[in-house]
Write an enzyme that holds these catalytic residues in place. Sequence first.
Site, mmCIF file in Angstrom:
data_model
loop_
_atom_site.group_PDB
_atom_site.id
_atom_site.type_symbol
_atom_site.label_atom_id
_atom_site.label_comp_id
_atom_site.label_asym_id
_atom_site.label_seq_id
_atom_site.Cartn_x
_atom_site.Cartn_y
_atom_site.Cartn_z
ATOM 1 N N CYS A 99 16.006 -8.094 1.276
ATOM 2 C CA CYS A 99 15.269 -9.211 1.253
ATOM 3 C C CYS A 99 15.281 -9.604 -0.300
ATOM 4 C CB CYS A 99 14.038 -8.824 2.050
ATOM 5 S SG CYS A 99 12.878 -10.490 1.946
ATOM 6 N N TYR A 134 10.161 -3.253 -9.222
ATOM 7 C CA TYR A 134 9.217 -3.286 -9.764
ATOM 8 C C TYR A 134 8.149 -2.159 -9.068
ATOM 9 C CZ TYR A 134 4.121 -4.288 -10.248
ATOM 10 O OH TYR A 134 2.792 -4.130 -10.510
ATOM 11 N N ASN A 144 1.641 -0.254 5.838
ATOM 12 C CA ASN A 144 2.016 -0.702 4.545
ATOM 13 C C ASN A 144 2.930 -1.926 5.072
ATOM 14 O OD1 ASN A 144 4.380 0.140 1.964
ATOM 15 N ND2 ASN A 144 3.031 -1.454 2.111
ATOM 16 N N GLY A 145 2.389 -3.204 4.691
ATOM 17 C CA GLY A 145 3.267 -4.279 4.766
ATOM 18 C C GLY A 145 2.397 -5.420 5.119
ATOM 19 N N CYS A 203 0.956 -1.076 0.166
ATOM 20 C CA CYS A 203 -0.020 -0.116 -0.075
ATOM 21 C C CYS A 203 0.910 1.350 0.074
ATOM 22 C CB CYS A 203 -0.896 0.030 1.381
ATOM 23 S SG CYS A 203 -1.849 -1.489 1.275
ATOM 24 N N GLY A 254 -1.479 1.348 -4.724
ATOM 25 C CA GLY A 254 -2.587 0.667 -4.459
ATOM 26 C C GLY A 254 -3.824 1.468 -4.919
HETATM 27 P P1 AMP Z 1 2.219 -12.130 -14.540
HETATM 28 O O1 AMP Z 1 1.438 -11.942 -15.573
HETATM 29 O O2 AMP Z 1 1.597 -12.778 -13.311
HETATM 30 O O3 AMP Z 1 3.343 -12.966 -14.860
HETATM 31 O O4 AMP Z 1 2.684 -10.646 -14.001
HETATM 32 C C1 AMP Z 1 3.789 -10.074 -14.218
HETATM 33 C C2 AMP Z 1 3.599 -8.597 -14.454
HETATM 34 O O5 AMP Z 1 3.034 -7.856 -13.409
HETATM 35 C C3 AMP Z 1 5.001 -8.041 -14.518
HETATM 36 O O6 AMP Z 1 4.865 -7.249 -16.002
HETATM 37 C C4 AMP Z 1 5.315 -7.045 -13.644
HETATM 38 O O7 AMP Z 1 5.421 -5.572 -14.050
HETATM 39 C C5 AMP Z 1 4.017 -7.124 -12.621
HETATM 40 N N1 AMP Z 1 4.005 -7.377 -11.374
HETATM 41 C C6 AMP Z 1 5.297 -7.982 -11.003
HETATM 42 N N2 AMP Z 1 5.031 -8.231 -9.474
HETATM 43 C C7 AMP Z 1 3.781 -7.809 -9.226
HETATM 44 C C8 AMP Z 1 2.965 -7.700 -8.063
HETATM 45 N N3 AMP Z 1 3.416 -8.137 -6.755
HETATM 46 N N4 AMP Z 1 1.776 -7.091 -8.230
HETATM 47 C C9 AMP Z 1 1.123 -6.804 -9.492
HETATM 48 N N5 AMP Z 1 2.051 -6.813 -10.472
HETATM 49 C C10 AMP Z 1 3.123 -7.290 -10.428
#
Ligand code: AMP
Length: 498
Positions: free
Chosen positions: A475, A268, A117-118, A8, A34
């Site tokens: 981490c 990311y 957040n967490g 968040c 979020g």
């Molecule tokens: P996926 O389709 O599940 O492989 O989603 C990968 C894509 O989602 C990548 O293009 C990332 O930019 C994005 N992404 C990576 N981690 C997360 C996350 N925790 N929550 C939302 N989007 C994510």
Amino acid sequence: MKEIREHCGIFGIFNVSEAAKLTYLGLHALQHRGQEGSGIVTSTYDEQKQRWMMPSHKDHGLVLDVFKDPHIFENKLLGMSAIGHNRYSTSGAANNRANIQPLKVHYREGNLALAHNGNISNARELWRSFSERGTLFQSTSDSEIVLHLIAQSRRRKQIDQIIDAVSQLEGAFSLVLLTDTSLIALRDQSGFRPLCLGRIKDPNTGSYGYCVASETCAFDLMGAEYIRDVNPGEILVIDREGIEDESFKSFDMPRKYPVSQCVFEYIYFSRPDSMVFGEMVDKVRRKIGKQLAHDAPVPAVSEGEKSPIVISVPDSSNTATLGYVSECIKLGFPCRYEIGLIRNHYIGRTFISPGQNSRETRVRLKFNTVNGVLKDRIVVIVDDSIVRGTTARFLVNMIREAGAKEVHFRISSPPVISPCFYGMDFPSKDELFANQFSDIDAMAEWLGVDSIAYLSKEGLKTAVHSANSSPHGYCNACFTKEYPTPIEMGVTKEENEW
Ligand code: AMP
């Protein structure tokens, strides 16, 4: 416990006129953290009633929608201090209004509001012991536990109650707390999630106000200046006494674990224009892209053949791709950066929708190809991560349909092989793309690409440390399965629902 995996955006401000409006700006800048719900709580003294009040306004939706009525700021959210929260969507209790933060209570020390957040990794255990004692819960959020721990602490002073409460928590928590007379900002001792401190001059009073935010992009929007990070394990009390000479009281949580900040914030989650963990995200992300070029450059082409074009998956991969392309060229692998995918910005993140079908639909709604750029070319596509693989597979399909001659996939992070218990929304181990294949060739075949290559774990470490010289550790559990604190392993998302 439904809301165990949350990431968040949080914001807090103290001693500034129009505190709620500035919080609104801060939350708007943090919208990427979020999109499910948003809320603001302020603290104001009611002269008529002769007591402190904490008005609040929160709802499902984006910041601009939740706060579209200007009267909210003029008539309701009064006062010179405020906290705010943007909630990230998880598939479970998306419709539960009680989970929208900040959470607010009134207890023996007065009003108290919290934005978190967490992810508190011992929440289930704490919740059980509270329930056995008859404690009533209003929400299904792990954040509510913090309020109960504070309210039920036997310590006399409020700050001691807070220290007592957070000492019982495990996992990831960056918190902002609003009391009747102070703003308290704290980070768990591992420092999983970011939190920074800033200063802003109040044009009406000429004096300084102080703000805290998940990322510094929230400060830029309102002209606040970054002072420093809230340190891992620090409890910072911003009150009237400290404002005069910026001598805020700072308390330490008992130290059990080394600092391990979430490296995925750099890969990311955070915005490139933010300073996170003491370094600009743009700088770290470019370094990550450059390192990817060392680990997995674009394919070499034969003489007379057109050099590959490199495209990013917008927006999260743009910065790493810039670093990747410049380093590939430097290393003697000719290529060119191109814009081959266009993102529709009015769709939330792909993870918001529950169920695989609607996730696919969301990817389709989110991206389109620029066919003239891709046709007959060797295309190298850079994404920051592959989680479930939905995005990657669909994008490859689209690029092939646009007429690409070859498609190569490069990922600016190592394979995600283990779920996150500290606030990143990853699915269970079995749903993770990287766990479903025995080798890289099988991955390439399923995705329909000519080659696929990840950034190495060593490469990630080198890149992050060369960009951020801080001695603090990170981490990497999602890439290594090595969790820096004890976690309730084997607990699935569903089992964690209460
Ligand atoms: P996926 O389709 O599940 O492989 O989603 C990968 C894509 O989602 C990548 O293009 C990332 O930019 C994005 N992404 C990576 N981690 C997360 C996350 N925790 N929550 C939302 N989007 C994510």
